[in-house]
Design a protein around this motif. Structure first.
Motif, PDB file in Angstrom:
ATOM      1  N   ALA A  62       0.837  -1.151   0.166  1.00 56.59           N
ATOM      2  CA  ALA A  62       0.068   0.019  -0.052  1.00 56.59           C
ATOM      3  C   ALA A  62       0.897   1.277  -0.068  1.00 56.59           C
ATOM      4  O   ALA A  62       0.683   2.143  -0.653  1.00 56.59           O
ATOM      5  CB  ALA A  62      -0.858  -0.119   1.232  1.00 56.59           C
ATOM      6  N   VAL A  78      -4.839  -1.073  -1.759  1.00 57.73           N
ATOM      7  CA  VAL A  78      -4.073  -2.514  -2.448  1.00 57.73           C
ATOM      8  C   VAL A  78      -5.043  -3.670  -2.023  1.00 57.73           C
ATOM      9  O   VAL A  78      -5.076  -4.795  -2.534  1.00 57.73           O
ATOM     10  CB  VAL A  78      -2.735  -2.704  -1.437  1.00 57.73           C
ATOM     11  N   PRO A 137       0.298   1.309  -9.761  1.00 57.51           N
ATOM     12  CA  PRO A 137      -1.035   0.456  -9.239  1.00 57.51           C
ATOM     13  C   PRO A 137      -1.383  -0.411 -10.582  1.00 57.51           C
ATOM     14  O   PRO A 137      -1.861  -1.139 -10.514  1.00 57.51           O
ATOM     15  CB  PRO A 137      -1.804   1.470  -8.789  1.00 57.51           C
TER      16      PRO A 137
END
Length: 458
Positions: A62, A78, A137
């Protein structure tokens, strides 16, 4: 040879003798089955180490792949990426399940572990949010989807291979051993991460050593691939395939002819997914982020509680072979429903022993329910569509209940401001499951080549 009257000797043709294929001895069969059990278990360990090391490092990921201004939002982010891996599982289950029913379970297992290992290794190479911003991400999500696709194929091939080759009176025990191997990576990855942190220091681990567990997962996949290529195809598959009994359109036949089994498997999965991923994936982050425990005792309590499942699940599988599947599931569901709130209360004490005791209660419930539940999943489908049937239903169930479990639990904590709120989610799925179990057929001792609903009285 004889001589005809007044003529030369006459030779009678000798009919060719067909080669004799010796039947394998009982010792050979036992040795083959042991190799299958050991090889499947080792492969399960490798496959799920790769999939679950992501959850072990969720808190750190995260901070690496999401903006650091809001830690709670980063953790939810996450967990959302973690859950995305489950969304790909039904697609992998259908894709690989179809091939498992057509070319065999063993070949699919080799492909899935190679795909899982490659995607896990690549996660270890990814740039962070600090390096490339929003691309970080996105790349993490992409590789997590590949992991999920592979995990879906694993479920559609491993279980059928094992259950179709195990003796009828030990199917619960055998499948429990293999699923116990899938829990072990949670503990091993926890101890591994803890060892790396202690050896290199927290600062060095956060700086770059965190990538090592992902690299190790890629290497382990090659070992698992070597083991799986040496396994033999399942006995039932070979027999049914030789007789022309395997489905030519397994997905169509599953959805049109075995819809009840699909629904029941999805519902059974609700208990297994929510309880298992409480220990597998969520509890370490819960203890570290919500309760405020130090990472070392949080990691140790989680790892030791997972080891309790590794020991308890095969024992309960043996009991399911003796007493039946449904009694074990009833007992496990009631146990989890009654102890869920005390388990979370113990975990919120913030002490190692409180956290371990709370997680141990969940682990005992998983073992009892799973002892009867895991084998039932596979026994509900006939051999002709087992890979496709379990690939679809098992993975849809886990996508709905397992992939969303950490996200929903953390969302409940954030919205209610109560650390106990995830317990009520577990209680709800356990209570609903009691009605599901009542409607299930008892599958102990049934013939695998037919659907459980065709010949077992409810």
């Amino acid at each position: 040879m004889h001589r005809s009257p007044g003529g030369p000797p006459v030779s009678h043709p000798v009919a060719p003798v067909a080669p004799v294929t010796p039947n394998p001895s009982e010792a050979d069969v036992r040795a083959s089955r042991r190799r299958l059990l050991v090889g499947s278990s080792v492969g399960q360990f490798v496959e799920w180490y790769d999939f679950l090391v992501f959850a072990t490092l969720a808190t750190l990921l995260a901070s690496k792949f999401f903006p650091s201004e809001n830690p709670a939002a980063a953790l939810l982010g996450v967990f959302a990426v973690y859950g995305a891996g489950f969304l790909a599982r039904p697609l992998g289950g259908i894709f690989f399940g179809r091939y498992g029913d057509r070319i065999g379970r063993r070949n699919v297992m080799a492909a899935t572990i190679l795909l899982m290992g490659a995607s896990t290794f690549l996660i270890g190479l990814l740039p962070t949010y600090e390096d490339v911003g929003i691309l970080a991400p996105v790349l993490l999500m992409t590789l997590r989807l590949v992991q999920g696709f592979s995990a879906g194929g694993e479920a559609s091939s491993m279980g059928p291979l094992v259950i179709e080759s195990s003796p009828v009176n030990t199917r619960g025990f055998w499948i429990a051993i293999v699923f116990a191997a899938s829990f072990l990576p949670s503990a091993v990855s926890g101890f591994f991460v803890l060892g790396l942190t202690e050896a290199f220091g927290a600062e060095a681990f956060n700086a770059g050593i965190w990538r090592v567990p992902f690299f190790v997962g890629g290497v382990l996949a090659l070992v698992g691939l070597f083991i799986r290529l040496r396994l033999e195809e399942s006995e039932d598959f070979q027999e049914v395939s030789a007789a022309g009994g395997m489905s030519k359109t397994p997905l169509k036949d599953t959805t049109t002819g075995h819809g009840r089994a699909v629904v029941f498997v999805c519902l059974i999965i609700s208990v297994l997914a929510v309880s298992a991923y409480t220990v597998h994936s969520y509890m370490f982050s819960f203890l570290a982020s919500t309760v405020g425990m130090e990472q070392v005792p949080a990691m140790l309590s989680t790892s030791f509680s997972v080891l309790a499942v590794v020991v308890g699940l095969p024992l309960c599988g043996k009991l399911a072979d003796r007493w039946g599947r449904r009694p074990m599931m009833y007992t496990g569901a009631v146990f989890l429903a009654v102890t869920a709130l005390p388990a979370y209360l113990l975990c919120t004490t913030g002490t190692f022993w409180g956290a371990f005791a709370g997680q141990l209660l969940v682990s005992v419930g998983i073992s009892i329910f799973g002892g009867g539940g895991y084998v039932t999943l596979y026994e509900l489908f006939p051999t002709s569509v087992r890979s496709t049937g379990i690939g679809l239903s098992y993975n849809v169930g886990y996508a709905i209940f397992g992939g969303t479990m950490p996200f929903i639990s953390q969302l409940l904590v954030n919205s209610t401001e109560s650390a106990l709120s995830p317990a009520f989610y577990l209680i709800l799925v356990c209570v609903v499951s009691l009605f599901v179990i009542k409607a299930l057929p008892e599958t102990k001792g049934q013939t695998l080549n037919r659907s459980a609903f065709d010949h077992v009285q409810v």
